[in-house]
Design a protein around this motif. Structure first.
Motif, mmCIF file in Angstrom:
data_model
loop_
_atom_site.group_PDB
_atom_site.id
_atom_site.type_symbol
_atom_site.label_atom_id
_atom_site.label_comp_id
_atom_site.label_asym_id
_atom_site.label_seq_id
_atom_site.Cartn_x
_atom_site.Cartn_y
_atom_site.Cartn_z
ATOM 1 N N ARG A 111 0.804 -1.221 0.000
ATOM 2 C CA ARG A 111 0.000 0.000 0.000
ATOM 3 C C ARG A 111 0.835 1.267 0.000
ATOM 4 N NH1 ARG A 111 -4.555 -2.585 4.045
ATOM 5 N NH2 ARG A 111 -5.311 -4.078 2.485
ATOM 6 N N ASP A 112 2.135 1.137 0.209
ATOM 7 C CA ASP A 112 2.994 2.323 0.106
ATOM 8 C C ASP A 112 3.473 2.551 -1.327
ATOM 9 O OD1 ASP A 112 4.909 0.372 -0.296
ATOM 10 O OD2 ASP A 112 6.129 0.873 1.447
ATOM 11 N N GLY A 113 2.998 1.723 -2.259
ATOM 12 C CA GLY A 113 3.344 1.887 -3.668
ATOM 13 C C GLY A 113 4.531 1.070 -4.133
ATOM 14 N N THR A 114 5.225 0.403 -3.217
ATOM 15 C CA THR A 114 6.355 -0.443 -3.600
ATOM 16 C C THR A 114 5.894 -1.889 -3.739
ATOM 17 O OG1 THR A 114 7.010 -0.839 -1.295
ATOM 18 C CG2 THR A 114 7.973 1.077 -2.426
ATOM 19 N N THR A 115 6.767 -2.731 -4.275
ATOM 20 C CA THR A 115 6.424 -4.132 -4.512
ATOM 21 C C THR A 115 7.473 -5.066 -3.915
ATOM 22 O OG1 THR A 115 7.570 -4.142 -6.654
ATOM 23 C CG2 THR A 115 5.215 -3.592 -6.664
ATOM 24 N N ILE A 116 7.057 -6.297 -3.705
ATOM 25 C CA ILE A 116 7.946 -7.386 -3.310
ATOM 26 C C ILE A 116 7.719 -8.529 -4.294
ATOM 27 C CG2 ILE A 116 8.405 -9.153 -1.562
ATOM 28 C CD1 ILE A 116 7.836 -7.154 0.579
ATOM 29 N N THR A 117 8.779 -9.170 -4.726
ATOM 30 C CA THR A 117 8.648 -10.287 -5.651
ATOM 31 C C THR A 117 8.425 -11.591 -4.891
ATOM 32 O OG1 THR A 117 11.023 -10.719 -5.719
ATOM 33 C CG2 THR A 117 10.137 -9.160 -7.341
ATOM 34 N N GLY A 118 7.851 -12.547 -5.605
ATOM 35 C CA GLY A 118 7.631 -13.863 -5.022
ATOM 36 C C GLY A 118 7.301 -14.867 -6.099
ATOM 37 N N THR A 119 7.005 -16.090 -5.674
ATOM 38 C CA THR A 119 6.647 -17.166 -6.588
ATOM 39 C C THR A 119 5.454 -17.926 -6.003
ATOM 40 O OG1 THR A 119 8.963 -17.404 -7.212
ATOM 41 C CG2 THR A 119 7.479 -19.188 -7.854
ATOM 42 N N ALA A 151 12.119 -13.612 5.485
ATOM 43 C CA ALA A 151 11.011 -13.370 6.406
ATOM 44 C C ALA A 151 10.315 -14.698 6.650
ATOM 45 C CB ALA A 151 10.044 -12.348 5.823
ATOM 46 N N PHE A 152 10.361 -15.193 7.881
ATOM 47 C CA PHE A 152 9.932 -16.558 8.173
ATOM 48 C C PHE A 152 8.815 -16.622 9.202
ATOM 49 C CE2 PHE A 152 14.522 -16.450 7.220
ATOM 50 C CZ PHE A 152 14.479 -17.039 5.967
ATOM 51 N N SER A 153 8.120 -15.499 9.385
ATOM 52 C CA SER A 153 6.970 -15.468 10.286
ATOM 53 C C SER A 153 6.026 -14.375 9.803
ATOM 54 C CB SER A 153 7.397 -15.172 11.724
ATOM 55 O OG SER A 153 7.870 -13.837 11.838
ATOM 56 N N SER A 154 4.790 -14.422 10.273
ATOM 57 C CA SER A 154 3.839 -13.390 9.875
ATOM 58 C C SER A 154 4.299 -12.020 10.355
ATOM 59 C CB SER A 154 2.452 -13.717 10.422
ATOM 60 O OG SER A 154 2.470 -13.809 11.839
ATOM 61 N N GLU A 155 4.933 -11.970 11.524
ATOM 62 C CA GLU A 155 5.420 -10.690 12.048
ATOM 63 C C GLU A 155 6.514 -10.102 11.154
ATOM 64 O OE1 GLU A 155 3.428 -13.000 15.081
ATOM 65 O OE2 GLU A 155 5.177 -13.487 13.827
ATOM 66 N N GLU A 156 7.420 -10.954 10.689
ATOM 67 C CA GLU A 156 8.498 -10.470 9.834
ATOM 68 C C GLU A 156 7.968 -10.017 8.476
ATOM 69 O OE1 GLU A 156 12.416 -12.899 11.355
ATOM 70 O OE2 GLU A 156 11.021 -13.947 10.018
ATOM 71 N N ARG A 158 4.895 -8.811 7.906
ATOM 72 C CA ARG A 158 4.203 -7.533 8.142
ATOM 73 C C ARG A 158 5.205 -6.388 8.321
ATOM 74 N NH1 ARG A 158 -0.156 -10.802 10.254
ATOM 75 N NH2 ARG A 158 -2.061 -10.103 9.196
ATOM 76 N N ALA A 159 6.349 -6.697 8.897
ATOM 77 C CA ALA A 159 7.378 -5.676 9.052
ATOM 78 C C ALA A 159 7.889 -5.184 7.701
ATOM 79 C CB ALA A 159 8.528 -6.225 9.888
ATOM 80 N N LEU A 160 7.731 -6.015 6.648
ATOM 81 C CA LEU A 160 8.102 -5.608 5.288
ATOM 82 C C LEU A 160 7.043 -4.716 4.647
ATOM 83 C CD1 LEU A 160 9.389 -9.064 3.958
ATOM 84 C CD2 LEU A 160 10.793 -7.081 4.582
ATOM 85 N N GLY A 161 5.882 -4.601 5.298
ATOM 86 C CA GLY A 161 4.808 -3.776 4.758
ATOM 87 C C GLY A 161 3.731 -4.546 4.038
ATOM 88 N N VAL A 162 3.791 -5.880 4.056
ATOM 89 C CA VAL A 162 2.783 -6.711 3.399
ATOM 90 C C VAL A 162 1.603 -6.891 4.350
ATOM 91 C CG1 VAL A 162 2.280 -8.973 2.407
ATOM 92 C CG2 VAL A 162 4.518 -7.905 2.032
ATOM 93 N N GLU A 163 0.378 -6.734 3.814
ATOM 94 C CA GLU A 163 -0.814 -6.881 4.629
ATOM 95 C C GLU A 163 -1.902 -7.611 3.850
ATOM 96 O OE1 GLU A 163 -1.442 -6.415 7.681
ATOM 97 O OE2 GLU A 163 0.257 -5.193 8.369
ATOM 98 N N VAL A 164 -2.858 -8.157 4.583
ATOM 99 C CA VAL A 164 -4.046 -8.747 3.965
ATOM 100 C C VAL A 164 -4.727 -7.682 3.102
ATOM 101 C CG1 VAL A 164 -6.364 -9.659 4.421
ATOM 102 C CG2 VAL A 164 -4.399 -10.439 5.788
ATOM 103 N N GLY A 165 -5.149 -8.080 1.908
ATOM 104 C CA GLY A 165 -5.787 -7.149 0.981
ATOM 105 C C GLY A 165 -4.859 -6.558 -0.043
#
Length: 351
Positions: A111-119, A151-156, A158-165
């Protein structure tokens, strides 16, 4: 105006469009790109409250209008849950199956406009560990996103800025082969959007006046059912959805011709307008197929279902492997472009 088609321009527009992430509900950037093109070409347009763009080219008859629409929103997903492991559970956006995205690279749009990659992978991917790696259901309980972060936990996470939605988009993997094939996710319906934009540009620089004022409606919510069913100019008499032709067992459509749809899950399209499209294809030596799509609907059917009093029809390039890693051929794109141009230069159907 004789039909001349710039293949490289069409492919350039298509590559640009599929390269802009735009799952339904997250289409701001791609709509802005379309506005920039229209402004560069000096084409007037309006923007709906839902974010769609309607470009208009004036014609000789300003009392009875035509409208053509293509949608630029795509399939995608949203973060449903951040698991204790740090993996992401997905909720799908649009009508497709999880197996169509297994192994695909993706972007998580924070939501801050940045992205994270994944698979996107099965939880039970490693065949050396999971006996059911090949047989487990490909569903929301087993498929997950592996983030490219430590990042190996939900807390970690979320600390990256990833959220539900948060929205998740898929790597389109656009490729144009020397043999004329175009492979990419989201050819539905960015292929037709590119053709519409190309036609708008061509008409605007041409000195030939259209017989009727014509609107080019780029919708941004078709994959979730309500893309082009509002803000239709009241003078509109004919409404054409320019969307993909579905290919598979029992279908007439292919990757080399323009597909004209006679009926889909919403029911038959307007008989007179459909026949008019067929006659235009025959008259202009455009290779075409007439088909029925059993599990399909379009912005045109959504508009009629919403109560719009118009003649409606549907045609577009044939797209192989719809809602997965799709493919078409340059011949199909050219045939669809030719029918588009023939249609906007033709009179209204009177029957």
């Amino acid at each position: 105006m004789s039909f001349e088609w710039n293949k490289q321009e069409a492919l350039g527009l298509l590559k640009e469009l599929v390269g802009i992430p735009s799952p339904s509900g997250y289409t701001m950037e791609v709509m802005n790109s379309i506005k920039i093109h229209l402004e560069k070409w000096n084409v007037g347009y309006t923007t709906t409250k839902k974010g769609a763009v309607i470009a208009t080219i004036q014609g000789k008859n300003q009392n009875q209008h035509k409208l053509l629409t293509a949608h630029v929103d795509t399939l995608g997903a949203m973060v449903k849950e951040i698991k204790p492991s740090g993996r992401l559970k997905l909720s799908l956006v649009g009508g497709f199956k999880f197996n169509a995205i297994e192994g695909e690279n993706c972007l998580i749009h924070k939501r801050d406009g940045t992205t994270i990659t994944g698979t996107i992978l099965m939880h039970q991917t490693a065949v050396h560990v999971y006996k059911d790696a090949g047989t487990a259901d490909r569903d929301e309980n087993n498929m997950e996103v592996r983030l490219d972060e430590k990042a190996f936990s939900s807390e970690e996470v979320r600390a990256l800025g990833v959220e539900v939605g948060d929205f998740v988009s898929f790597d389109p993997r656009f490729a144009a082969t020397e043999s004329g094939f175009v492979k990419s996710r989201h050819l539905d319906d960015k292929a037709s959007t590119a053709l519409l934009l190309q036609l708008v540009k061509k008409l605007n620089v041409s000195n030939e006046k259209l017989p009727h004022t014509t609107h080019f409606y780029i919708s941004n919510n078709e994959e979730i059912g309500y893309g082009g069913n509002s803000n239709i100019p009241p003078q509109t008499a004919e409404y054409i959805a320019v969307d993909m032709g579905a290919i598979g067992d029992g279908q007439a459509s292919d990757e080399y011709t323009v597909s004209i749809c006679a009926k889909d899950s919403s029911g038959p399209y307007h008989y007179g307008l459909t026949r008019h499209l067929i006659d235009l294809a025959k008259k202009n030596n455009i290779e075409y197929k007439v088909d029925i799509y059993p599990y399909y609907s379009s912005d045109a059917s959504a508009a009629v279902g919403a109560g719009l009093d118009v003649k409606h029809a549907l045609f577009g390039p044939g797209i192989e492997a719809s809602h997965s890693y799709e493919r078409t051929h340059i011949d199909s794109l050219k045939a669809a472009a030719a029918l588009l141009e023939a249609y906007v230069l033709s009179p209204l159907v009177t029957e």
